[in-house]
Design an enzyme around this catalytic site. Structure first.
Site, PDB file in Angstrom:
ATOM      1  N   TRP A  84       5.565   6.447  -0.750  1.00  0.00           N
ATOM      2  CA  TRP A  84       5.727   7.335  -1.907  1.00  0.00           C
ATOM      3  C   TRP A  84       4.920   8.629  -1.756  1.00  0.00           C
ATOM      4  O   TRP A  84       4.798   9.390  -2.706  1.00  0.00           O
ATOM      5  CB  TRP A  84       5.427   6.601  -3.213  1.00  0.00           C
ATOM      6  N   THR A 102       0.822  -1.204   0.000  1.00  0.00           N
ATOM      7  CA  THR A 102       0.000   0.000   0.000  1.00  0.00           C
ATOM      8  C   THR A 102       0.867   1.269   0.000  1.00  0.00           C
ATOM      9  O   THR A 102       1.699   1.430   0.890  1.00  0.00           O
ATOM     10  CB  THR A 102      -0.883   0.017   1.269  1.00  0.00           C
ATOM     11  N   GLU A 103       0.659   2.134  -0.975  1.00  0.00           N
ATOM     12  CA  GLU A 103       1.362   3.418  -1.070  1.00  0.00           C
ATOM     13  C   GLU A 103       2.876   3.258  -1.020  1.00  0.00           C
ATOM     14  O   GLU A 103       3.586   4.141  -0.567  1.00  0.00           O
ATOM     15  CB  GLU A 103       0.911   4.373   0.053  1.00  0.00           C
ATOM     16  N   LEU A 104       3.364   2.109  -1.475  1.00  0.00           N
ATOM     17  CA  LEU A 104       4.801   1.780  -1.451  1.00  0.00           C
ATOM     18  C   LEU A 104       5.393   1.887  -0.046  1.00  0.00           C
ATOM     19  O   LEU A 104       6.577   2.198   0.122  1.00  0.00           O
ATOM     20  CB  LEU A 104       5.598   2.626  -2.447  1.00  0.00           C
TER      21      LEU A 104
END
Lengths: 434, 423
Positions: free
Chosen positions: B299, B145-147
């Site tokens: 990220w 999730t979201e890097l």
């Protein structure tokens, strides 16, 4: 500067705002003469502001008769009924003036009149306003100035009159509008007309919020380019930390506060309806309605009808120290105004670390983002927000954290800086005046 | 021979409906189906469908030389099935070409990696099964999730069978190193690490239509010249971005579709460059070095940390409360309760409560159903309260059942004992 209130002479919201703005302007080196309708001699002016009492201005009989026409023209145009009615003769006019002993007396030695202007928002307010305007012309002639800055409709005619003599630009600072104060059906058309005339006549307008700016555009048809928004702020000086027991809280009991005039504009009835809804789910809450106004009796009846009399307290009018004591005791401050040009009390509550629920129909919601916001009519949502705040300490913590930052940014000095910028552009500019 | 490695993120949360204190204990219906369906259809029309078609055409046109990867969250797939089945079909067509790789992630696009390893592993497996079931595809590369990433997450991902993990190429973990090579997490045995080239990725994702940008307007000639300039100094250029970049964040009118239609051809004109999927990239290149990331990164925003989802009072309160129910939720063995709980873990719920830029008026605005973070919190807490009450009721009911079952044999036993005694 022309204003209708200035503490300690009438310390309503308008007076406090005028005081704080003027104080900040003076700190930046602006020279302010503040013209009031009256300033009783038993009161002490504690501020740095030079106050000019209109009721002390001496006017000769000839002047009086000559000048009355200029105000008369306007009143005549809108058909406003005062003793300046166009149908009375000059002689009758003087007679009437003298007949009302309270507001004028003739000084034999100087052969001049002094008009005693009563600014207590009584039934003769329109007459007082027109007499005040009348005197303003004389003051503008005598006192050197670069700009005329007036606060709200009571003083805008004075500003226009002053401009006739001094030819200086006029700024109309709008703190409230008739369309805020009343429902459309109950609008005082005289006041509305004075506002409209003033807004049209003014060289520049200062609105206390974008909310108010939009109202000026929509309801009064004014050119948006003329209107500058300068948000209000809050003075960080607390009056007292006295342990003033206005209310007592039982153990663990929470206090939800309404504070302001108990009138249509402030929406106390929505507060009460939401209170009943909160109490259905949580009994350990006390609701306080602080202030006075024409809706009190109706609200007390409604409280009985809702059977929440033991949970709702009416305090009546409170002085400043009592207000602060109440803020100290409150767990939530609710401002459910139907229409609120700004709403400084919301900032005050935040200053006392009280989380605030604001009407979306308010100017302060443009400044205090760290608050909960609700449409004034949506009492379900208001109850939802009150209950959630009472139940979740994390929410209160986060709101107060954010509000504290916003309070730091909200300073009268910033408002004053914007006003001064406007002053400078006007003075430097090539505005043409009437 | 540097590789260009495109990966696009596809995710749509299941947004909650307006849920007030008056709904608690009265309605167990939490989702805003109307909004979710409208948004899915809107994004499908503006982005998923037209862009999928463009990519399909490019794949056909370049005959195996144009390749890409997708990561599609489980909640996005669920909503495609309900509100835009043609979108799911078009993704399936893309996967069938063999030029599209699918990545593994958490089914509910959650922050479980940070809060519960057991739940993290469950959601990874649930997503893996979904990809197998919907696309007949076995995911080999993991993107969280979201890097969101740290050494421990890399360890768990490898343990779950992934050959590589994807994260942000931030200086926080790279230091002076270049993101344009394959690395290895310090915590992994064999798994590799792919890092986003955020500069070249964000040129497309964020700056493409920014008129204040000194490189505006961006055309394929300029962009490919930047790519070419890395020749000899890069092995893989990882261009990772939200799929909604195409047609949503950057509207069609900005020319983003035309840009993407031409870009592959332009890049392939240079004989050194090829398009590769993440799986191909890790086969092709050896890891250059180890990368350590003891702290969590992501990220998001300029901070590249988790401050968009956690850290303020209302986010932490919500996260703590919902994750604290994990054991009790699974103890009920009630699928409805388990799935409802899991869907309340979706990261977006906490993203809406972010107060970071709130005072500046710069809220995380994209499809945010709330006006303020406080509204988001109130709504979530109300839903949570109702959910917890349901859980308590279920626990009580189960306890009664258990007591009833426990009583029966014991009473029989006593009778037997009594009988025995008599005998």
């Amino acid at each position: 500067m022309y204003g209708w209130e200035f503490p300690p002479f009438i310390s309503g919201g308008l007076g406090i705002a005028c005081h704080d703005i003027t104080k900040a302007l003076i700190e930046f080196g602006v020279e302010v003469n503040f013209v009031l309708p009256n300033f009783p001699s038993n009161l002490e002016n504690k501020s740095q502001v030079n106050i000019i009492n209109s009721s002390k201005i001496k006017v000769t009989r000839t002047d009086l008769l000559e000048r009355k026409n200029s105000i008369k023209e306007f009143l005549n145009f809108y058909g406003i009924d005062t003793i300046l009615s166009p149908y009375i003769t000059e002689h009758e006019y003087l007679e009437k003036l003298e007949a009302i002993k309270d507001f004028s007396y003739f000084e034999e030695s100087t052969n001049s009149y002094q008009l005693n202007i009563n600014s207590n928002y009584g039934p003769n307010l329109l007459e007082e306003v027109s007499r005040y305007a009348f005197i303003a012309g004389f003051i503008a002639q005598k006192l050197e100035h670069d700009l005329i800055h007036v606060h709200d409709w009571m003083t805008v005619l004075a500003g226009i009159e002053a401009r006739k003599f001094s030819k200086k630009p006029l700024i109309y600072h709008v703190h409230a509008l008739e369309t805020d104060r009343s429902d459309k059906s109950a609008l005082n058309i005289n006041v509305f007309n004075i506002e409209k005339y003033g807004l049209e006549q003014a060289d520049k307008i200062i609105a206390v919020s974008y909310y108010t700016k939009n109202k000026i555009i929509e309801n009064y048809g004014i050119n948006p380019d003329k209107i500058h928004v300068v948000h209000n702020s809050v003075s960080k000086e607390k009056v007292t930390t006295l342990n003033n027991k206005i209310v007592t809280k039982k153990d663990g009991e929470k206090l939800v506060l309404f504070l302001g005039r108990v009138t249509y504009q402030k929406g106390p009835d929505y507060f009460l309806e939401a209170a009943a809804k909160v109490l259905q789910l949580d009994k350990n809450v006390q609701f306080v309605i602080a202030g006075h106004g024409d809706m009190i009796n109706k609200l007390i009846e409604r409280t009985a009808e809702l059977k929440i009399g033991n949970k709702v307290r009416f305090t009546g009018f409170l002085n400043r120290a009592e207000v602060e004591a109440l803020f100290q005791a409150a767990d939530i401050y609710v401002m459910p105004s139907v229409s609120e040009p700004f709403g400084i009390s919301g900032l005050e509550a935040a200053l006392f670390d009280v989380p605030v629920i604001l009407s979306k129909q308010s100017g302060i919601s443009e400044v205090l983002h760290n608050s909960l916001m609700v449409d004034f009519w949506d009492t379900n949502e208001l109850a939802n927000q009150i209950s959630s705040l009472l139940k979740n300490p994390a929410l209160e913590k986060q709101i107060l954290l954010g509000a504290a930052k916003e309070l730091q940014e909200s300073q009268w000095a910033n408002s004053a800086r914007k006003i001064i910028e406007l002053y400078e552009t006007i003075i430097k500019g090539t505005l043409k005046y009437a | 021979m540097p590789s260009i490695c495109f990966y696009f993120q596809v995710h749509q949360p299941k947004r909650l409906r307006k849920y007030t204190i008056f709904d608690i204990n009265n309605s167990h219906h939490y989702e805003d189906e109307t909004a979710n369906s409208q948004i899915m259809q809107k994004v499908a029309n503006k982005c998923y469908l037209p862009m999928n078609q463009i990519l399909l055409d490019l794949i056909h046109k370049h005959q195996g030389h144009f390749k890409i990867a997708f990561s599609i969250s489980g909640v996005a797939i669920e909503q495609m099935k309900l509100y835009s089945p043609e979108t799911l079909e078009s993704f399936k067509r893309l996967v069938k070409t063999g030029c599209v790789e699918l990545l593994g992630e958490t089914y509910y696009h959650s922050l479980s990696a940070v809060f519960s390893e057991t739940e993290f592993r469950r959601q990874i497996r649930k997503h893996k099964e979904l990809m197998l079931h919907e696309f007949n595809y076995e995911t080999k590369i993991f993107r969280n999730t979201e890097l969101i990433y740290n050494d421990n997450i890399a360890r768990i991902a490898e343990d779950e069978g992934f050959q590589a993990i994807i994260t942000e190429g931030t200086e926080k973990i790279l230091g002076w190193k270049s993101p344009n090579f394959v690395y290895k997490p310090v915590s992994a045995k064999n798994a590799k690490l792919l890092l986003k080239n955020y500069s070249l990725s964000d040129d497309i994702a964020f700056r493409f239509s920014n008129q204040a940008w000194n490189e505006f307007p961006l055309n394929t000639e300029k962009y490919s010249s930047w790519i070419y300039s890395l020749d000899g100094n890069a092995e893989t250029i990882n261009l990772f971005m939200d799929y909604e970049t195409f047609g949503e964040h950057q509207w069609q009118e900005t020319g983003i579709f035309e840009f993407m239609k031409v870009l592959p051809e332009r890049i392939l004109q240079h004989p050194s460059f090829s398009f590769n999927t993440p799986s191909e990239v890790i086969q092709k290149y050896e890891a250059k070095d180890f990368i350590a990331s003891p702290n969590l990164i992501s990220w998001a925003d300029t901070e590249r940390d988790l401050s968009a989802w956690m850290g303020n009072h209302i986010q932490d309160d919500s996260l703590e409360k919902i994750y604290s129910l994990e054991k009790r939720v699974y103890n009920t063995q009630n699928n409805n309760i388990i799935e409802t709980w899991e869907s309340l873990l979706t990261s977006d719920h906490f993203y809406y409560m972010c107060t970071k830029y709130f005072s500046d008026g710069d809220v995380h605005k994209y499809f945010n159903p709330y006006n303020t973070p406080y509204e988001a919190y109130i709504n979530y807490q109300n839903v949570f309260t109702d959910f917890e009450n349901r859980l308590i009721a279920l626990e009580k009911a189960n306890l009664k059942k258990a007591k009833f079952i426990a009583k029966k044999p014991s009473s029989l036993n006593t009778k037997k004992v009594l009988k025995l005694e008599k005998v």
